[in-house]
Scaffold this motif. Structure first.
Motif, PDB file in Angstrom:
ATOM      1  N   HIS A 104       0.827  -1.209   0.000  1.00 21.40           N
ATOM      2  CA  HIS A 104       0.000   0.000   0.000  1.00 21.40           C
ATOM      3  C   HIS A 104       0.859   1.256   0.000  1.00 21.40           C
ATOM      4  O   HIS A 104       0.548   2.226  -0.704  1.00 21.40           O
ATOM      5  CB  HIS A 104      -0.959  -0.007   1.193  1.00 21.40           C
ATOM      6  CG  HIS A 104      -0.290  -0.025   2.531  1.00 21.40           C
ATOM      7  ND1 HIS A 104       0.431  -1.108   2.992  1.00 21.40           N
ATOM      8  CD2 HIS A 104      -0.240   0.913   3.519  1.00 21.40           C
ATOM      9  CE1 HIS A 104       0.895  -0.843   4.206  1.00 21.40           C
ATOM     10  NE2 HIS A 104       0.515   0.377   4.546  1.00 21.40           N
ATOM     11  N   GLU A 113       1.156   3.703  -3.366  1.00 23.64           N
ATOM     12  CA  GLU A 113       0.702   5.083  -3.123  1.00 23.64           C
ATOM     13  C   GLU A 113       1.794   6.079  -3.505  1.00 23.64           C
ATOM     14  O   GLU A 113       1.527   7.099  -4.150  1.00 23.64           O
ATOM     15  CB  GLU A 113       0.327   5.264  -1.654  1.00 23.64           C
ATOM     16  CG  GLU A 113      -1.019   4.672  -1.264  1.00 23.64           C
ATOM     17  CD  GLU A 113      -1.244   4.709   0.233  1.00 23.64           C
ATOM     18  OE1 GLU A 113      -0.420   5.322   0.953  1.00 23.64           O
ATOM     19  OE2 GLU A 113      -2.241   4.117   0.701  1.00 23.64           O
ATOM     20  N   GLU A 114       3.029   5.791  -3.071  1.00 26.27           N
ATOM     21  CA  GLU A 114       4.145   6.683  -3.397  1.00 26.27           C
ATOM     22  C   GLU A 114       4.434   6.693  -4.896  1.00 26.27           C
ATOM     23  O   GLU A 114       4.746   7.742  -5.478  1.00 26.27           O
ATOM     24  CB  GLU A 114       5.394   6.259  -2.620  1.00 26.27           C
ATOM     25  CG  GLU A 114       5.356   6.586  -1.146  1.00 26.27           C
ATOM     26  CD  GLU A 114       5.224   8.090  -0.913  1.00 26.27           C
ATOM     27  OE1 GLU A 114       6.174   8.822  -1.222  1.00 26.27           O
ATOM     28  OE2 GLU A 114       4.151   8.520  -0.436  1.00 26.27           O
ATOM     29  N   ARG A 170       2.284   6.260  -7.318  1.00 30.77           N
ATOM     30  CA  ARG A 170       1.253   7.097  -7.959  1.00 30.77           C
ATOM     31  C   ARG A 170       1.504   8.570  -7.688  1.00 30.77           C
ATOM     32  O   ARG A 170       1.380   9.410  -8.597  1.00 30.77           O
ATOM     33  CB  ARG A 170      -0.133   6.687  -7.450  1.00 30.77           C
ATOM     34  CG  ARG A 170      -0.655   5.382  -8.039  1.00 30.77           C
ATOM     35  CD  ARG A 170      -2.108   5.148  -7.696  1.00 30.77           C
ATOM     36  NE  ARG A 170      -2.298   4.871  -6.283  1.00 30.77           N
ATOM     37  CZ  ARG A 170      -2.281   3.656  -5.752  1.00 30.77           C
ATOM     38  NH1 ARG A 170      -2.068   2.597  -6.520  1.00 30.77           N
ATOM     39  NH2 ARG A 170      -2.486   3.479  -4.460  1.00 30.77           N
ATOM     40  N   ARG A 171       1.883   8.879  -6.460  1.00 32.79           N
ATOM     41  CA  ARG A 171       2.089  10.291  -6.095  1.00 32.79           C
ATOM     42  C   ARG A 171       3.242  10.908  -6.872  1.00 32.79           C
ATOM     43  O   ARG A 171       3.181  12.062  -7.291  1.00 32.79           O
ATOM     44  CB  ARG A 171       2.350  10.389  -4.585  1.00 32.79           C
ATOM     45  CG  ARG A 171       2.366  11.814  -4.058  1.00 32.79           C
ATOM     46  CD  ARG A 171       2.132  11.826  -2.563  1.00 32.79           C
ATOM     47  NE  ARG A 171       3.264  11.347  -1.818  1.00 32.79           N
ATOM     48  CZ  ARG A 171       4.243  12.136  -1.374  1.00 32.79           C
ATOM     49  NH1 ARG A 171       4.221  13.432  -1.627  1.00 32.79           N
ATOM     50  NH2 ARG A 171       5.241  11.642  -0.685  1.00 32.79           N
ATOM     51  N   ASP A 204      -3.577  -4.163  -9.222  1.00 32.75           N
ATOM     52  CA  ASP A 204      -4.758  -3.558  -8.599  1.00 32.75           C
ATOM     53  C   ASP A 204      -6.010  -4.403  -8.817  1.00 32.75           C
ATOM     54  O   ASP A 204      -7.046  -3.910  -9.260  1.00 32.75           O
ATOM     55  CB  ASP A 204      -4.968  -2.142  -9.147  1.00 32.75           C
ATOM     56  CG  ASP A 204      -5.986  -1.340  -8.336  1.00 32.75           C
ATOM     57  OD1 ASP A 204      -6.154  -1.653  -7.149  1.00 32.75           O
ATOM     58  OD2 ASP A 204      -6.611  -0.419  -8.904  1.00 32.75           O
ATOM     59  N   HIS A 253      -3.959   0.099   8.198  1.00 35.74           N
ATOM     60  CA  HIS A 253      -3.142   0.859   7.243  1.00 35.74           C
ATOM     61  C   HIS A 253      -1.855   1.316   7.940  1.00 35.74           C
ATOM     62  O   HIS A 253      -1.683   2.495   8.235  1.00 35.74           O
ATOM     63  CB  HIS A 253      -3.928   2.060   6.715  1.00 35.74           C
ATOM     64  CG  HIS A 253      -3.374   2.634   5.448  1.00 35.74           C
ATOM     65  ND1 HIS A 253      -3.784   2.242   4.197  1.00 35.74           N
ATOM     66  CD2 HIS A 253      -2.421   3.568   5.227  1.00 35.74           C
ATOM     67  CE1 HIS A 253      -3.137   2.913   3.268  1.00 35.74           C
ATOM     68  NE2 HIS A 253      -2.290   3.730   3.881  1.00 35.74           N
TER      69      HIS A 253
END
Length: 383
Positions: free
Chosen positions: A130, A134-135, A137-138, A227, A360
Motif C-alpha cells: 500500500h 501510493e508513493e 502514484r504520487r 490492482d 493501514h
C-alpha cells in the motif's frame, strides 16, 4: 543510454542483470550497486563495469574496497549505503534484486527521487504494498516487474483495458517436492529442497518455491502491481515453467506469455521497456521439441503456505508483513538445519494467529511489526 542502480548485484537476479548490461554496452551502464558481504564479487563487478558508487553490508568490507580502489569509486555501507545506491543521482532506474524486506526503504526512497523501479524483490510489495504503490502514484513513477510471472502478466496486459480482465492465472512449477506427499515432506533435507527442477535461484527463494510460499508472495505482489482483488488471482501447477502466467478476459479469451526458463528475458524487458531487444545466448522456445505442456489444479491443503498467503493477503493491513517476516525467519532456521521442513508453515501460522492486524500501517509500524515477528519466531525455534 540508460543508467542503472542495482541492489543485490552478486545474487542470482543481480548477476543476470549484469549479463544483460554486459550484452548491451551501448544501451545500459551500471551507475551504482550493492553487494552485501560478497566483497570478492564486488571487486570483480567494479573492475568490469566501473560504477561510480558501491555499497556493501559492513564497514570492514567498505574499508577493504576503499583501500584497493581509492577515490576512483565512492563507497558506502549498511542501510544508509543501500539507500544511497538506490537514489544515486546518475541512475535512471533502480533494479531491486536484494533478498527480503531490507529492500523496502531503498525502494521508497528511490520512488521519492523519481527513479523508475524494476522490482524483483517481492518482499517489498508484500510487506508494504500500500505504501509503495501510493508513493509510486504520487510521484508518477513506473513499477516494472522482473519476476517471470508478473512480467508475463504485465506483457499480456499491454494494449488491454484492465476493466476487461476477469482473472490473473499465475503458474507454479511446484518446486523441489511437488511429487511428494505430506507424510514424505516430514523427512526432507535442506540439500533436497535446494534442488529445483527448472530454475537456478538463490537458497531462500528455492525453499519458498518448495513450500509454495513463493507463489503466495507472488499472489500478494500481483494484487498490488495490477490492482485486482484476490478473488481474481488464481494459481495453477505447471511443471515445465514454459507458460509463465496467463490473463483471462471477460469474453473468456486467455492470453499467455511463454518462454524458456531464463530470467534474463524478463529482466531485459524491464530494462528496455517499452521496447524489446535481442538477447544473446538465450535459447529459443521450441514447442515441437517440448511436445507437451502439463497443468494441474493447485491443492492448497498440500501446499499449506499458499493457503496462508491468500488468507493474510485478503485480511490485508499488517498481516502480510507478519507472513513475510515469519517466513524469512523460519526459512533461515530450516537452512541452518534447526527445524524440519514442515515446521516452516507451522511457525508462520503461529505468528499470524497471534497478530492483531493494523488496517493501514505506516513505515515505522511495519518495521516494528517485522522485527517483533522475527523475534517471536526465533523464540519458538530456540525451544
Amino acid at each position: 543510454m540508460k543508467w542503472i542502480s542495482l541492489l543485490g548485484a552478486t545474487g542470482s537476479i543481480g548477476t543476470q542483470t549484469l549479463d544483460v548490461i554486459r550484452n548491451h554496452p551501448d544501451d545500459f551502464k551500471l551507475a551504482a550497486f550493492s553487494a552485501g558481504r560478497n566483497i570478492d564479487g564486488a571487486k570483480k563487478i567494479i573492475r568490469e563495469f566501473q560504477p561510480e558508487f558501491v555499497s556493501v553490508a559492513e564497514k570492514a568490507g567498505c574499508d577493504r574496497l576503499r583501500t584497493e580502489f581509492g577515490s576512483a569509486v565512492t563507497f558506502g555501507h549498511g542501510e544508509e549505503g543501500l539507500v544511497e545506491a538506490a537514489v544515486y543521482p546518475k541512475a535512471d532506474m533502480l533494479v531491486n534484486a536484494v533478498l527480503g524486506s531490507v529492500g523496502l526503504l531503498p525502494t521508497l526512497q528511490a520512488i521519492e527521487a523519481g527513479k523508475t523501479i524494476a522490482i524483483a524483490n517481492k518482499e517489498t510489495l508484500v510487506t508494504a504494498g500500500h505504501l509503495v504503490m501510493e508513493e509510486a502514484r504520487r510521484h508518477q513513477v513506473d513499477i516494472l516487474p522482473i519476476d517471470s510471472e508478473h512480467a508475463a502478466i504485465f506483457q499480456c496486459l499491454q494494449g488491454e483495458n484492465k476493466d476487461e480482465v476477469k482473472r490473473l492465472i499465475i503458474t507454479a512449477s511446484g518446486g523441489s517436492f511437488r511429487d511428494l506427499s505430506r507424510e514424505e515432506l516430514a523427512h526432507v533435507m535442506v540439500k533436497d529442497a535446494l534442488n529445483h527442477p527448472n530454475w537456478s535461484m538463490g537458497a531462500k527463494i528455492t525453499i519458498d518455491s518448495a513450500t509454495m510460499m513463493n507463489k503466495g508472495l507472488e499472489v500478494i505482489e500481483a494484487h498490488w502491481l495490477f490492482d485486482l482483488p484476490f478473488e481474481q488471482i488464481d494459481t495453477i501447477l505447471h511443471r515445465e515453467s514454459i507458460v509463465h502466467s496467463l490473463v483471462e478476459f471477460r469474453d473468456n479469451s486467455v492470453k499467455a506469455q511463454l518462454g524458456t526458463p531464463d530470467m534474463r528475458i524478463p529482466i531485459q524487458y524491464a530494462l528496455s521497456y517499452p521496447n524489446r531487444m535481442a538477447l544473446p545466448g538465450s535459447n529459443r522456445l521450441d514447442l515441437a521439441e517440448i511436445g507437451q505442456l502439463h497443468f494441474q489444479k493447485m491443492d492448497k491443503a498440500r501446499f499449506y503456505c499458499l493457503k496462508l498467503a491468500y488468507e493474510a493477503g485478503k485480511i490485508g493491513g499488517s498481516m502480510p508483513t507478519v507472513l513475510n517476516a515469519a517466513n524469512e525467519a523460519a526459512v533461515t532456521a530450516f537452512l541452518e538445519e534447526k527445524i524440519p521442513f514442515l515446521r516452516i508453515e507451522q511457525l508462520i501460522e503461529k505468528a499470524l494467529a497471534r497478530h492483531n492486524g493494523i488496517k493501514h500501517p505506516d513505515l515505522e509500524t511495519i518495521q516494528s511489526i517485522d522485527a517483533e515477528t522475527r523475534s517471536f519466531v526465533r523464540s519458538l525455534i530456540s525451544f
